[in-house]
Scaffold this motif. Structure first.
Motif, PDB file in Angstrom:
ATOM      1  N   ARG A 184      43.647  29.912  50.345  1.00  0.00           N
ATOM      2  CA  ARG A 184      43.339  30.675  49.140  1.00  0.00           C
ATOM      3  C   ARG A 184      41.853  31.024  49.170  1.00  0.00           C
ATOM      4  O   ARG A 184      40.996  30.127  49.183  1.00  0.00           O
ATOM      5  N   VAL A 185      41.568  32.316  49.209  1.00  0.00           N
ATOM      6  CA  VAL A 185      40.204  32.819  49.338  1.00  0.00           C
ATOM      7  C   VAL A 185      39.801  33.472  48.026  1.00  0.00           C
ATOM      8  O   VAL A 185      40.492  34.365  47.523  1.00  0.00           O
ATOM      9  N   LEU A 186      38.679  33.025  47.475  1.00  0.00           N
ATOM     10  CA  LEU A 186      38.175  33.541  46.200  1.00  0.00           C
ATOM     11  C   LEU A 186      36.967  34.432  46.445  1.00  0.00           C
ATOM     12  O   LEU A 186      36.013  34.011  47.106  1.00  0.00           O
ATOM     13  N   VAL A 187      36.986  35.646  45.911  1.00  0.00           N
ATOM     14  CA  VAL A 187      35.838  36.551  45.972  1.00  0.00           C
ATOM     15  C   VAL A 187      35.239  36.642  44.579  1.00  0.00           C
ATOM     16  O   VAL A 187      35.896  37.098  43.635  1.00  0.00           O
ATOM     17  N   CYS A 188      33.989  36.198  44.430  1.00  0.00           N
ATOM     18  CA  CYS A 188      33.274  36.319  43.154  1.00  0.00           C
ATOM     19  C   CYS A 188      32.517  37.650  43.127  1.00  0.00           C
ATOM     20  O   CYS A 188      31.999  38.090  44.148  1.00  0.00           O
ATOM     21  N   GLY A 189      32.446  38.253  41.952  1.00  0.00           N
ATOM     22  CA  GLY A 189      31.786  39.555  41.852  1.00  0.00           C
ATOM     23  C   GLY A 189      32.612  40.652  42.478  1.00  0.00           C
ATOM     24  O   GLY A 189      32.092  41.530  43.171  1.00  0.00           O
ATOM     25  N   ALA A 190      33.923  40.633  42.207  1.00  0.00           N
ATOM     26  CA  ALA A 190      34.863  41.483  42.936  1.00  0.00           C
ATOM     27  C   ALA A 190      34.775  42.954  42.593  1.00  0.00           C
ATOM     28  O   ALA A 190      35.334  43.787  43.309  1.00  0.00           O
ATOM     29  N   THR A 191      34.088  43.318  41.502  1.00  0.00           N
ATOM     30  CA  THR A 191      33.941  44.735  41.181  1.00  0.00           C
ATOM     31  C   THR A 191      32.572  45.282  41.568  1.00  0.00           C
ATOM     32  O   THR A 191      32.304  46.468  41.370  1.00  0.00           O
ATOM     33  N   GLY A 192      31.710  44.434  42.108  1.00  0.00           N
ATOM     34  CA  GLY A 192      30.410  44.894  42.586  1.00  0.00           C
ATOM     35  C   GLY A 192      30.540  45.564  43.941  1.00  0.00           C
ATOM     36  O   GLY A 192      31.624  45.662  44.526  1.00  0.00           O
ATOM     37  N   PHE A 193      29.422  46.010  44.464  1.00  0.00           N
ATOM     38  CA  PHE A 193      29.407  46.757  45.721  1.00  0.00           C
ATOM     39  C   PHE A 193      29.982  45.948  46.883  1.00  0.00           C
ATOM     40  O   PHE A 193      31.010  46.302  47.473  1.00  0.00           O
ATOM     41  N   ILE A 194      29.338  44.839  47.215  1.00  0.00           N
ATOM     42  CA  ILE A 194      29.804  44.032  48.342  1.00  0.00           C
ATOM     43  C   ILE A 194      31.134  43.370  48.006  1.00  0.00           C
ATOM     44  O   ILE A 194      32.044  43.315  48.847  1.00  0.00           O
ATOM     45  N   GLY A 195      31.278  42.877  46.782  1.00  0.00           N
ATOM     46  CA  GLY A 195      32.514  42.206  46.401  1.00  0.00           C
ATOM     47  C   GLY A 195      33.721  43.105  46.479  1.00  0.00           C
ATOM     48  O   GLY A 195      34.781  42.701  46.985  1.00  0.00           O
TER      49      GLY A 195
ATOM     50  N   VAL B 293      36.348  38.547  38.179  1.00  0.00           N
ATOM     51  CA  VAL B 293      35.602  39.630  37.544  1.00  0.00           C
ATOM     52  C   VAL B 293      35.152  39.164  36.170  1.00  0.00           C
ATOM     53  O   VAL B 293      35.749  38.267  35.571  1.00  0.00           O
ATOM     54  N   HIS B 294      34.085  39.759  35.676  1.00  0.00           N
ATOM     55  CA  HIS B 294      33.595  39.413  34.339  1.00  0.00           C
ATOM     56  C   HIS B 294      34.460  40.052  33.257  1.00  0.00           C
ATOM     57  O   HIS B 294      34.678  39.481  32.199  1.00  0.00           O
ATOM     58  N   GLU B 295      34.940  41.254  33.549  1.00  0.00           N
ATOM     59  CA  GLU B 295      35.851  41.958  32.665  1.00  0.00           C
ATOM     60  C   GLU B 295      37.005  42.499  33.498  1.00  0.00           C
ATOM     61  O   GLU B 295      36.987  42.445  34.723  1.00  0.00           O
ATOM     62  N   LYS B 296      38.019  43.043  32.845  1.00  0.00           N
ATOM     63  CA  LYS B 296      39.186  43.564  33.541  1.00  0.00           C
ATOM     64  C   LYS B 296      38.765  44.596  34.577  1.00  0.00           C
ATOM     65  O   LYS B 296      37.976  45.489  34.288  1.00  0.00           O
ATOM     66  N   PRO B 297      39.278  44.501  35.816  1.00  0.00           N
ATOM     67  CA  PRO B 297      38.866  45.433  36.870  1.00  0.00           C
ATOM     68  C   PRO B 297      39.284  46.863  36.558  1.00  0.00           C
ATOM     69  O   PRO B 297      40.310  47.111  35.921  1.00  0.00           O
ATOM     70  N   GLU B 298      38.465  47.797  37.033  1.00  0.00           N
ATOM     71  CA  GLU B 298      38.737  49.207  36.801  1.00  0.00           C
ATOM     72  C   GLU B 298      39.447  49.859  37.970  1.00  0.00           C
ATOM     73  O   GLU B 298      39.587  51.076  38.015  1.00  0.00           O
ATOM     74  N   PHE B 299      39.905  49.077  38.916  1.00  0.00           N
ATOM     75  CA  PHE B 299      40.617  49.647  40.060  1.00  0.00           C
ATOM     76  C   PHE B 299      41.795  48.744  40.420  1.00  0.00           C
ATOM     77  O   PHE B 299      41.809  47.559  40.109  1.00  0.00           O
ATOM     78  N   ASP B 300      42.784  49.326  41.055  1.00  0.00           N
ATOM     79  CA  ASP B 300      43.964  48.595  41.494  1.00  0.00           C
ATOM     80  C   ASP B 300      43.822  48.249  42.970  1.00  0.00           C
ATOM     81  O   ASP B 300      43.312  49.037  43.768  1.00  0.00           O
TER      82      ASP B 300
ATOM     83  N   VAL C 280      46.333  40.988  45.291  1.00  0.00           N
ATOM     84  CA  VAL C 280      45.172  40.300  44.730  1.00  0.00           C
ATOM     85  C   VAL C 280      45.554  39.654  43.401  1.00  0.00           C
ATOM     86  O   VAL C 280      46.170  40.286  42.549  1.00  0.00           O
ATOM     87  N   GLU C 281      45.180  38.380  43.238  1.00  0.00           N
ATOM     88  CA  GLU C 281      45.309  37.705  41.953  1.00  0.00           C
ATOM     89  C   GLU C 281      43.960  37.795  41.245  1.00  0.00           C
ATOM     90  O   GLU C 281      42.944  37.358  41.773  1.00  0.00           O
ATOM     91  N   TRP C 282      43.954  38.353  40.028  1.00  0.00           N
ATOM     92  CA  TRP C 282      42.711  38.575  39.307  1.00  0.00           C
ATOM     93  C   TRP C 282      42.460  37.468  38.295  1.00  0.00           C
ATOM     94  O   TRP C 282      43.371  37.041  37.597  1.00  0.00           O
ATOM     95  N   ILE C 283      41.200  37.022  38.239  1.00  0.00           N
ATOM     96  CA  ILE C 283      40.769  36.026  37.262  1.00  0.00           C
ATOM     97  C   ILE C 283      39.562  36.579  36.517  1.00  0.00           C
ATOM     98  O   ILE C 283      38.614  37.076  37.141  1.00  0.00           O
ATOM     99  N   THR C 284      39.579  36.519  35.202  1.00  0.00           N
ATOM    100  CA  THR C 284      38.424  36.904  34.396  1.00  0.00           C
ATOM    101  C   THR C 284      37.613  35.666  34.054  1.00  0.00           C
ATOM    102  O   THR C 284      38.167  34.677  33.561  1.00  0.00           O
ATOM    103  N   ALA C 285      36.316  35.701  34.342  1.00  0.00           N
ATOM    104  CA  ALA C 285      35.478  34.519  34.114  1.00  0.00           C
ATOM    105  C   ALA C 285      34.030  34.925  33.949  1.00  0.00           C
ATOM    106  O   ALA C 285      33.580  35.942  34.491  1.00  0.00           O
ATOM    107  N   ASP C 286      33.287  34.118  33.196  1.00  0.00           N
ATOM    108  CA  ASP C 286      31.838  34.237  33.079  1.00  0.00           C
ATOM    109  C   ASP C 286      31.241  33.158  33.974  1.00  0.00           C
ATOM    110  O   ASP C 286      31.285  31.962  33.660  1.00  0.00           O
TER     111      ASP C 286
END
Length: 317
Positions: free
Chosen positions: A6-17, A36-43, A47-53
């Motif tokens: 299980r691989v977790l990518v933090c900052g998944a809506t940023g450039f590198i993420g 992601v900090h908020e709901k992602p704007e792309f599909d 991918v399993e999405w997690i919202t977190a601060d």
């Protein structure tokens, strides 16, 4: 049954993420989780999405639960204007979120953490810089962000020494490519120049400063290729690698190449009143080449061309 990592990518809506998520989502041998900090704007499939601060310890602990590898691409970033005028925005949140991630990775027995550092701690140089060429002297405009990065690199080494989690620190050069920031307020030099060139009607293109300072520019796919190799090949508990193109491009040459790739006939004009970072450097990446068999494969002109094609297809104009 073979364990699927299980691989977790933090900052998944940023450039590198985002680029990392898009690349890893094509693999069928891992389970990919994206924070992601908020709901992602792309599909993105698979991918399993997690919202977190990530500045909150409880959110970090929840995100890292049952994770094997963390790819830490979350950060507060921006361009030269903020580095000169508001340098504090790159310190507190970045220090807090990474401290939480490193602690939680230890507490939850995460197998590996890949941390994106950068080259802000290096001195300006006319020769290729090696990892050991950090002297402890950081340029004044990079003082806050530079020492924050050094602190986090040392925290990675500290936690690696405790024996539970393997750490990979990538001191990457300036990264460019699809999904970069292209707005003029927050973007780095490359993204800002692309926007100026692609939206220009007849010019001139305004370059901040003299255009003499030089940057090592690496296409984002090459950085992600290094991440994949570190996941597969790193044996030691802690490793720090320079990751760059290995060549210094003066800013005015970068602007010229972007103009040429656009097919437009535009002139350059230099605005010496704007904030500039008068440093030049490029990286010696022989350590990563020896340990990971990694080297950049994207020619700079090809990377510029691909980025402009993506920019046009994305309706950013």
């Amino acid at each position: 049954m073979t364990h699927r990592q299980r691989v977790l990518v933090c900052g998944a809506t940023g450039f590198i993420g985002r680029n990392t998520v898009e690349h890893l989502s094509r693999r069928t041998d891992i389970d990919l989780v994206a924070v992601v900090h908020e709901k992602p704007e792309f599909d993105c499939p698979n991918v399993e999405w997690i919202t977190a601060d990530l500045t909150k310890q409880e959110d970090v602990a929840r995100a890292l639960y049952n994770i094997d590898i963390v790819i830490q691409a979350a950060a507060t970033t921006s361009g030269a204007g903020d580095i000169v005028n508001r340098p504090y925005i790159h310190t507190a949140d970045n220090a807090v979120m990474n401290s939480h991630i490193f602690r939680s990775a230890y507490d939850q027995n995460v197998g590996q953490v890949v941390f994106f550092s950068c080259t802000v701690m290096y001195p300006s140089s006319e020769i290729a810089l090696r990892e050991e060429d950090f002297t402890g002297e950081i340029a004044p405009h990079y003082f806050g962000v530079g020492w924050t990065k050094v602190y986090l690199e040392k925290m990675a080494e500290f936690y690696a020494g405790l024996g539970r989690t393997k750490y990979t620190v990538l001191r990457h050069s300036n990264i460019y490519g699809p999904h970069d920031k292209f707005d003029l307020e927050r973007s780095h030099m490359f993204g800002a120049t692309v926007t100026k060139v692609m939206t220009a009607q007849d010019g001139p293109i305004v370059v901040w400063g003299e255009g003499e300072e030089a940057r090592d520019l690496l296409y984002v796919d090459d950085l992600i290729d290094c991440v994949k190799r570190a996941m597969e090949r790193q044996d030691e508990p802690f490793a720090l690698y320079n990751i760059g193109y290995g060549e210094a491009f003066p800013v005015k040459e970068v602007v010229s190449r972007i103009i040429a790739a656009s097919g437009k006939e535009l002139e350059m004009e230099f605005d010496r009143s704007k904030p500039t970072l008068k440093t030049s450097l490029f990286l010696d990446c022989s350590r990563a080449q020896a340990a990971l068999e990694w080297r950049p494969t994207t020619d700079f002109n090809d990377g510029v061309k691909t980025t402009l094609e993506w920019y046009q297809a994305s309706d950013l104009i």
